[in-house]
Design a protein around this motif. Structure first.
Motif, PDB file in Angstrom:
ATOM      1  N   TYR A   8     -71.307 -44.930 -64.688  1.00 19.00           N
ATOM      2  CA  TYR A   8     -70.778 -44.744 -66.292  1.00 19.00           C
ATOM      3  C   TYR A   8     -69.854 -43.555 -66.247  1.00 19.00           C
ATOM      4  CZ  TYR A   8     -74.125 -41.401 -67.718  1.00 19.00           C
ATOM      5  OH  TYR A   8     -74.872 -40.346 -67.808  1.00 19.00           O
ATOM      6  N   THR A   9     -69.084 -43.659 -67.328  1.00 15.08           N
ATOM      7  CA  THR A   9     -68.148 -42.287 -67.725  1.00 15.08           C
ATOM      8  C   THR A   9     -68.501 -42.110 -69.317  1.00 15.08           C
ATOM      9  OG1 THR A   9     -66.260 -43.728 -67.917  1.00 15.08           O
ATOM     10  CG2 THR A   9     -66.753 -42.790 -66.112  1.00 15.08           C
ATOM     11  N   VAL A  10     -68.204 -40.875 -69.645  1.00 14.53           N
ATOM     12  CA  VAL A  10     -68.242 -40.464 -70.805  1.00 14.53           C
ATOM     13  C   VAL A  10     -67.077 -39.646 -71.057  1.00 14.53           C
ATOM     14  CG1 VAL A  10     -69.538 -38.866 -72.369  1.00 14.53           C
ATOM     15  CG2 VAL A  10     -70.908 -40.086 -70.666  1.00 14.53           C
ATOM     16  N   ALA A  11     -66.621 -40.011 -72.063  1.00 14.04           N
ATOM     17  CA  ALA A  11     -65.247 -39.333 -72.484  1.00 14.04           C
ATOM     18  C   ALA A  11     -65.401 -38.935 -74.092  1.00 14.04           C
ATOM     19  CB  ALA A  11     -64.212 -39.952 -72.647  1.00 14.04           C
ATOM     20  N   LEU A  12     -64.992 -37.492 -74.438  1.00 11.10           N
ATOM     21  CA  LEU A  12     -65.104 -36.906 -75.893  1.00 11.10           C
ATOM     22  C   LEU A  12     -63.713 -37.422 -76.184  1.00 11.10           C
ATOM     23  CD1 LEU A  12     -66.002 -35.742 -78.400  1.00 11.10           C
ATOM     24  CD2 LEU A  12     -65.700 -33.286 -76.985  1.00 11.10           C
ATOM     25  N   CYS A  13     -63.459 -38.132 -77.289  1.00 12.54           N
ATOM     26  CA  CYS A  13     -62.012 -38.692 -77.774  1.00 12.54           C
ATOM     27  C   CYS A  13     -61.907 -38.111 -79.062  1.00 12.54           C
ATOM     28  CB  CYS A  13     -61.989 -40.118 -77.634  1.00 12.54           C
ATOM     29  SG  CYS A  13     -62.564 -40.757 -76.254  1.00 12.54           S
ATOM     30  N   ASP A  14     -60.354 -37.799 -79.242  1.00 11.30           N
ATOM     31  CA  ASP A  14     -59.965 -37.375 -80.626  1.00 11.30           C
ATOM     32  C   ASP A  14     -60.552 -36.238 -81.192  1.00 11.30           C
ATOM     33  OD1 ASP A  14     -58.236 -39.479 -80.596  1.00 11.30           O
ATOM     34  OD2 ASP A  14     -59.935 -40.867 -81.594  1.00 11.30           O
ATOM     35  N   HIS A  15     -60.688 -35.131 -80.374  1.00  8.48           N
ATOM     36  CA  HIS A  15     -61.214 -33.913 -80.702  1.00  8.48           C
ATOM     37  C   HIS A  15     -60.161 -32.777 -80.132  1.00  8.48           C
ATOM     38  CE1 HIS A  15     -63.996 -30.622 -81.604  1.00  8.48           C
ATOM     39  NE2 HIS A  15     -64.839 -31.566 -82.044  1.00  8.48           N
ATOM     40  N   PRO A  16     -58.915 -32.732 -80.795  1.00  2.00           N
ATOM     41  CA  PRO A  16     -58.024 -31.814 -80.434  1.00  2.00           C
ATOM     42  C   PRO A  16     -58.469 -30.282 -80.321  1.00  2.00           C
ATOM     43  CG  PRO A  16     -57.555 -32.377 -82.585  1.00  2.00           C
ATOM     44  CD  PRO A  16     -58.875 -33.299 -82.119  1.00  2.00           C
ATOM     45  N   GLY A  17     -57.826 -29.643 -79.646  1.00  6.06           N
ATOM     46  CA  GLY A  17     -58.120 -28.092 -79.736  1.00  6.06           C
ATOM     47  C   GLY A  17     -59.060 -27.557 -78.702  1.00  6.06           C
TER      48      GLY A  17
END
Length: 101
Positions: A8-17
């Protein structure tokens, strides 16, 4: 997207900066907490398969076993989110995505 295991993979999305190091650290914290709730990557993959299958089943056809798995998944995601976001500034719309590898 950080590859944390082949299953599986994990991605943190839509957290700019965030720097790449901050993003990766958050994804790893999330994955470690999730694995702690399930016992390992294979258990997470099995649960993801179950959740995916449940999306195509009529509500009356959901078994008690599948309902327990879904409840465990939701609870584990909440715990993993708390760990993943630790030390990060809140961002509306930010989320962790977990996908089969």
């Amino acid at each position: 997207m950080a590859v944390l295991d082949a299953t599986y993979t994990v991605a943190l999305c839509d957290h700019p900066g965030l720097t790449q190091a901050e993003r990766t650290a958050a994804e790893v914290r999330f994955a470690v907490a999730l694995e702690h709730q399930f016992g390992g990557p294979d258990d997470i993959a099995t649960t993801l398969h179950t959740i995916d299958a449940l999306e195509r089943v009529e509500p009356e056809d959901v078994s008690a076993h599948d309902l327990v798995a879904l409840q465990h998944w939701v609870r584990a995601l909440g715990i993993a989110r708390l760990a993943g976001y630790r030390g990060l500034a809140p961002r509306d719309g930010s989320r962790f995505e977990v996908r089969l590898g």
